[in-house]
Enzyme design. Structure first.
Site, PDB file in Angstrom:
ATOM      1  N   SER A 124       0.846  -1.200   0.000  1.00 18.12           N
ATOM      2  CA  SER A 124       0.000   0.000   0.000  1.00 18.12           C
ATOM      3  C   SER A 124       0.876   1.243   0.000  1.00 18.12           C
ATOM      4  O   SER A 124       1.974   1.254   0.583  1.00 18.12           O
ATOM      5  CB  SER A 124      -0.858  -0.017   1.272  1.00 18.12           C
ATOM      6  OG  SER A 124      -1.481   1.240   1.458  1.00 18.12           O
ATOM      7  N   TYR A 148      -1.387  -0.816  10.768  1.00 21.59           N
ATOM      8  CA  TYR A 148      -1.654  -1.429   9.461  1.00 21.59           C
ATOM      9  C   TYR A 148      -0.493  -1.162   8.498  1.00 21.59           C
ATOM     10  O   TYR A 148       0.035  -2.077   7.857  1.00 21.59           O
ATOM     11  CB  TYR A 148      -2.964  -0.877   8.887  1.00 21.59           C
ATOM     12  CG  TYR A 148      -3.152  -1.197   7.429  1.00 21.59           C
ATOM     13  CD1 TYR A 148      -3.357  -2.506   7.000  1.00 21.59           C
ATOM     14  CD2 TYR A 148      -3.101  -0.195   6.450  1.00 21.59           C
ATOM     15  CE1 TYR A 148      -3.503  -2.802   5.651  1.00 21.59           C
ATOM     16  CE2 TYR A 148      -3.249  -0.476   5.116  1.00 21.59           C
ATOM     17  CZ  TYR A 148      -3.450  -1.778   4.714  1.00 21.59           C
ATOM     18  OH  TYR A 148      -3.590  -2.069   3.378  1.00 21.59           O
ATOM     19  N   LYS A 152       2.396  -3.743   6.583  1.00 21.05           N
ATOM     20  CA  LYS A 152       2.684  -3.824   5.136  1.00 21.05           C
ATOM     21  C   LYS A 152       4.181  -3.657   4.894  1.00 21.05           C
ATOM     22  O   LYS A 152       4.773  -4.382   4.093  1.00 21.05           O
ATOM     23  CB  LYS A 152       1.883  -2.759   4.395  1.00 21.05           C
ATOM     24  CG  LYS A 152       0.393  -3.051   4.319  1.00 21.05           C
ATOM     25  CD  LYS A 152       0.127  -4.272   3.451  1.00 21.05           C
ATOM     26  CE  LYS A 152      -1.294  -4.766   3.576  1.00 21.05           C
ATOM     27  NZ  LYS A 152      -1.545  -6.034   2.879  1.00 21.05           N
TER      28      LYS A 152
HETATM   29  P1  NAD Z   1     -10.823  -7.411   1.314  1.00 19.08           P
HETATM   30  O1  NAD Z   1     -11.035  -7.415   2.779  1.00 19.08           O
HETATM   31  O2  NAD Z   1     -12.001  -7.197   0.425  1.00 19.08           O
HETATM   32  O3  NAD Z   1     -10.103  -8.764   0.856  1.00 19.08           O
HETATM   33  C1  NAD Z   1      -9.262  -9.505   1.707  1.00 19.08           C
HETATM   34  C2  NAD Z   1      -9.703 -10.952   1.632  1.00 19.08           C
HETATM   35  O4  NAD Z   1      -8.854 -11.738   2.465  1.00 19.08           O
HETATM   36  C3  NAD Z   1     -11.132 -11.175   2.115  1.00 19.08           C
HETATM   37  O5  NAD Z   1     -11.813 -11.985   1.191  1.00 19.08           O
HETATM   38  C4  NAD Z   1     -10.962 -11.875   3.473  1.00 19.08           C
HETATM   39  O6  NAD Z   1     -12.056 -12.727   3.757  1.00 19.08           O
HETATM   40  C5  NAD Z   1      -9.654 -12.603   3.252  1.00 19.08           C
HETATM   41  N1  NAD Z   1      -8.905 -12.859   4.480  1.00 19.08           N
HETATM   42  C6  NAD Z   1      -8.659 -11.996   5.510  1.00 19.08           C
HETATM   43  N2  NAD Z   1      -7.935 -12.602   6.457  1.00 19.08           N
HETATM   44  C7  NAD Z   1      -7.679 -13.867   6.017  1.00 19.08           C
HETATM   45  C8  NAD Z   1      -6.969 -14.971   6.547  1.00 19.08           C
HETATM   46  N3  NAD Z   1      -6.370 -14.909   7.739  1.00 19.08           N
HETATM   47  N4  NAD Z   1      -6.918 -16.114   5.822  1.00 19.08           N
HETATM   48  C9  NAD Z   1      -7.531 -16.188   4.621  1.00 19.08           C
HETATM   49  N5  NAD Z   1      -8.232 -15.184   4.078  1.00 19.08           N
HETATM   50  C10 NAD Z   1      -8.298 -14.038   4.761  1.00 19.08           C
HETATM   51  O7  NAD Z   1      -9.689  -6.336   0.985  1.00 19.08           O
HETATM   52  P2  NAD Z   1      -9.184  -5.748  -0.384  1.00 19.08           P
HETATM   53  O8  NAD Z   1      -9.582  -4.323  -0.452  1.00 19.08           O
HETATM   54  O9  NAD Z   1      -9.539  -6.650  -1.498  1.00 19.08           O
HETATM   55  O10 NAD Z   1      -7.623  -5.762  -0.116  1.00 19.08           O
HETATM   56  C11 NAD Z   1      -6.816  -6.857  -0.493  1.00 19.08           C
HETATM   57  C12 NAD Z   1      -5.401  -6.608  -0.028  1.00 19.08           C
HETATM   58  O11 NAD Z   1      -4.944  -5.367  -0.557  1.00 19.08           O
HETATM   59  C13 NAD Z   1      -5.237  -6.505   1.497  1.00 19.08           C
HETATM   60  O12 NAD Z   1      -4.023  -7.144   1.839  1.00 19.08           O
HETATM   61  C14 NAD Z   1      -5.146  -5.020   1.735  1.00 19.08           C
HETATM   62  O13 NAD Z   1      -4.391  -4.709   2.883  1.00 19.08           O
HETATM   63  C15 NAD Z   1      -4.441  -4.541   0.478  1.00 19.08           C
HETATM   64  N6  NAD Z   1      -4.719  -3.130   0.157  1.00 19.08           N
HETATM   65  C16 NAD Z   1      -6.017  -2.713   0.044  1.00 19.08           C
HETATM   66  C17 NAD Z   1      -6.295  -1.368  -0.218  1.00 19.08           C
HETATM   67  C18 NAD Z   1      -7.716  -0.880  -0.318  1.00 19.08           C
HETATM   68  O14 NAD Z   1      -7.941   0.315  -0.163  1.00 19.08           O
HETATM   69  N7  NAD Z   1      -8.703  -1.725  -0.594  1.00 19.08           N
HETATM   70  C19 NAD Z   1      -5.245  -0.460  -0.374  1.00 19.08           C
HETATM   71  C20 NAD Z   1      -3.929  -0.921  -0.269  1.00 19.08           C
HETATM   72  C21 NAD Z   1      -3.688  -2.270   0.000  1.00 19.08           C
HETATM   73  C1  UD1 Z   2      -6.885   5.373   3.670  1.00 23.73           C
HETATM   74  C2  UD1 Z   2      -5.997   4.670   4.645  1.00 23.73           C
HETATM   75  C3  UD1 Z   2      -4.783   4.102   3.934  1.00 23.73           C
HETATM   76  C4  UD1 Z   2      -5.191   3.234   2.753  1.00 23.73           C
HETATM   77  C5  UD1 Z   2      -6.041   4.091   1.820  1.00 23.73           C
HETATM   78  C6  UD1 Z   2      -6.501   3.335   0.591  1.00 23.73           C
HETATM   79  C7  UD1 Z   2      -6.357   5.934   6.721  1.00 23.73           C
HETATM   80  C8  UD1 Z   2      -5.747   6.895   7.715  1.00 23.73           C
HETATM   81  N1  UD1 Z   2      -5.581   5.590   5.676  1.00 23.73           N
HETATM   82  O1  UD1 Z   2      -6.222   6.542   3.284  1.00 23.73           O
HETATM   83  O2  UD1 Z   2      -4.008   3.324   4.801  1.00 23.73           O
HETATM   84  O3  UD1 Z   2      -4.034   2.787   2.074  1.00 23.73           O
HETATM   85  O4  UD1 Z   2      -7.179   4.539   2.549  1.00 23.73           O
HETATM   86  O5  UD1 Z   2      -7.431   2.388   0.920  1.00 23.73           O
HETATM   87  O6  UD1 Z   2      -7.460   5.456   6.880  1.00 23.73           O
HETATM   88  N2  UD1 Z   2     -12.623  11.564   3.523  1.00 23.73           N
HETATM   89  C9  UD1 Z   2     -13.662  12.388   3.905  1.00 23.73           C
HETATM   90  N3  UD1 Z   2     -14.769  11.813   4.472  1.00 23.73           N
HETATM   91  C10 UD1 Z   2     -14.895  10.466   4.656  1.00 23.73           C
HETATM   92  C11 UD1 Z   2     -13.821   9.630   4.256  1.00 23.73           C
HETATM   93  C12 UD1 Z   2     -12.690  10.215   3.692  1.00 23.73           C
HETATM   94  O7  UD1 Z   2     -13.587  13.601   3.753  1.00 23.73           O
HETATM   95  O8  UD1 Z   2     -15.920  10.008   5.190  1.00 23.73           O
HETATM   96  C13 UD1 Z   2     -11.439  12.163   2.871  1.00 23.73           C
HETATM   97  C14 UD1 Z   2     -10.124  11.927   3.599  1.00 23.73           C
HETATM   98  O9  UD1 Z   2      -9.868  12.938   4.511  1.00 23.73           O
HETATM   99  C15 UD1 Z   2      -9.131  11.923   2.409  1.00 23.73           C
HETATM  100  C16 UD1 Z   2      -9.942  11.345   1.251  1.00 23.73           C
HETATM  101  O10 UD1 Z   2     -11.315  11.545   1.595  1.00 23.73           O
HETATM  102  O11 UD1 Z   2      -8.757  13.237   2.075  1.00 23.73           O
HETATM  103  C17 UD1 Z   2      -9.707   9.873   0.995  1.00 23.73           C
HETATM  104  O12 UD1 Z   2      -9.884   9.161   2.222  1.00 23.73           O
HETATM  105  P1  UD1 Z   2      -9.742   7.564   2.326  1.00 23.73           P
HETATM  106  O13 UD1 Z   2     -10.599   6.907   1.323  1.00 23.73           O
HETATM  107  O14 UD1 Z   2      -9.936   7.204   3.756  1.00 23.73           O
HETATM  108  O15 UD1 Z   2      -8.230   7.282   1.869  1.00 23.73           O
HETATM  109  P2  UD1 Z   2      -6.842   7.748   2.515  1.00 23.73           P
HETATM  110  O16 UD1 Z   2      -7.032   8.853   3.463  1.00 23.73           O
HETATM  111  O17 UD1 Z   2      -5.915   7.976   1.378  1.00 23.73           O
END
Ligand code: NAD
Ligand code: UD1
Length: 339
Positions: A124, A148, A152
């Site tokens: 991330s 978190y 990562k």
């Molecule tokens: P998500 O929660 O939708 O998907 C994660 C999946 O992993 C789920 O299906 C959950 O059931 C499964 N899971 C969780 N713990 C587990 C375990 N112990 N064993 C087996 N399965 C397990 O999340 P996502 O948004 O699809 O994210 C996927 C990955 O990407 C995560 O590692 C997350 O940290 C990373 N990531 C997500 C974002 C985001 O904003 N969505 C941003 C940066 C990184």
């Molecule tokens: C969050 C996570 C980050 C993760 C990223 C992508 C935190 C502190 N960080 O960051 O670890 O990698 O999402 O999934 O949670 N906002 C509002 N109102 C809301 C929600 C968000 O104004 O109800 C604003 C926030 O202040 C920000 C923007 O929208 O400026 C995006 O927010 P968000 O989706 O939470 O993403 P990140 O802050 O980038």
């Protein structure tokens, strides 16, 4: 390739399964459904008309992983399984370290036993912390400010040490910026179980009438309209980055981080306006103060992924808003809409 996808029933994993299958890869999912439902995989099967082998289990379960490795014999693993809520990670640090770190270690050890040498890891942009310069490239110092984020970065370090000790192994570290959007079918999308943590799913729930208004956190940042700027990346583009990363891992060894973003950023107000345009619904907002730990702006320098993975984002902001709205309006209660 035969690709084991941990967390494949989740938001990003499910979209990635479709892109993998479209490119001829064979897929197998390991998911414990802690944040997903098996219904997701049925939708993936019907959208692809293909085979998705699946195992219910935990990435921290060595014996289960050995069973999966033996049954499927993957050439590569894409490791999505993990926990991702920043706020919760501060409340439950040991749980986050266990799932995200022990999970990664247990998986790597099972891969070694099965002689599987390629891993694509869901990292991330949060590993950078508050950016010191923009756009943020991979050489930017890392300084995660949440539990978190530290999980990562630690997982990235473990994978880097693993490849250093095993020169024939490859770990591609994909640093996602802000994933949003949904599949064009509107049958796959993001389905938060509780109050959404992130901006886009929150806006979508306001548009569909599940929440009254969006709180805008801060309007006094040093940005054109005073609200926070982020680099939003369409989940289908993000899914395709994993397919490109697999090809890269087939040709290269070692560990290498890649930013996966568009290189553009949008403000909270621009996100709201684009969603109002896509949904033809008003999004009421309430101005609130800055969130603690939040910062003004983030933007990826994604030129390394462009050049070395041959990957480029192709979806724009209106694609992100339109696909999110199509998914949310067709599935107002997410995957539970079928119940
Ligand atoms: P998500 O929660 O939708 O998907 C994660 C999946 O992993 C789920 O299906 C959950 O059931 C499964 N899971 C969780 N713990 C587990 C375990 N112990 N064993 C087996 N399965 C397990 O999340 P996502 O948004 O699809 O994210 C996927 C990955 O990407 C995560 O590692 C997350 O940290 C990373 N990531 C997500 C974002 C985001 O904003 N969505 C941003 C940066 C990184
Ligand atoms: C969050 C996570 C980050 C993760 C990223 C992508 C935190 C502190 N960080 O960051 O670890 O990698 O999402 O999934 O949670 N906002 C509002 N109102 C809301 C929600 C968000 O104004 O109800 C604003 C926030 O202040 C920000 C923007 O929208 O400026 C995006 O927010 P968000 O989706 O939470 O993403 P990140 O802050 O980038």
């Amino acid at each position: 390739m035969r690709v084991l996808v941990t967390g494949g029933a989740g938001y990003i994993g499910s979209h990635t399964l479709l892109e993998l299958m479209a490119q001829g890869h064979e897929v197998c999912v390991l998911d414990n459904y802690s944040n997903a439902t098996p219904e997701v995989l049925n939708r993936v099967r019907s959208l692809s008309n293909g085979k998705v082998t699946d195992f219910e289990g935990d990435v921290r379960d060595s014996a289960k992983l050995d069973d999966v490795m033996q049954a499927f014999a993957p050439d590569a693993v894409i490791h999505f399984a993990g926990l991702k809520a920043v706020g919760e990670s501060a409340q439950k640090p040991l749980y986050y370290y266990d799932v995200n770190i022990t999970g990664t270690l247990t998986l790597l050890k099972a891969m070694e036993r099965a002689n599987c040498r390629r891993l694509i890891f869901s990292s991330s942009a949060t590993v950078y912390g508050e950016p010191q310069y923009l756009p943020c490239d991979e050489a930017h110092p890392t300084n995660p400010v949440s539990v978190y984020g530290r999980t990562k970065l630690m997982a990235e370090q473990i994978l880097t040490d693993w490849t250093a000790a095993n020169p024939d192994c490859a770990a591609v570290l994909l640093r996602y910026f802000n994933p949003v959007g949904a599949h064009p079918s509107a049958d796959l999308g993001e389905d938060p179980r509780d109050i959404p943590n992130n901006l886009m799913p929150f806006i979508a729930q306001v548009a569909v009438g599940k929440r009254d208004q969006l709180e805008v956190f801060g309007d006094d940042y040093d940005t054109p309209d005073g609200t926070g700027l982020r680099d939003y990346i369409h989940v289908v583009d993000l899914a395709r980055a994993h397919v490109a990363a697999l090809d890269y891992a087939a040709q290269n060894s070692g560990a290498r981080p890649f930013n996966i973003g568009t290189g553009q950023n949008y403000s909270v107000r621009e996100m709201v306006a684009s969603f109002e345009a896509a949904s033809a619904k008003p999004i009421p907002t309430k101005q609130s103060t800055r969130l603690e730990g939040d910062f003004a702006a983030m933007q990826a320098d994604a030129r390394r992924a462009n050049a070395e993975l041959g990957w480029h984002a192709t979806h724009n902001l209106s694609d992100m808003a339109a696909s999110t709205w199509a998914w949310q309006s067709k599935n107002p209660d997410g995957y539970r809409s079928d119940d």
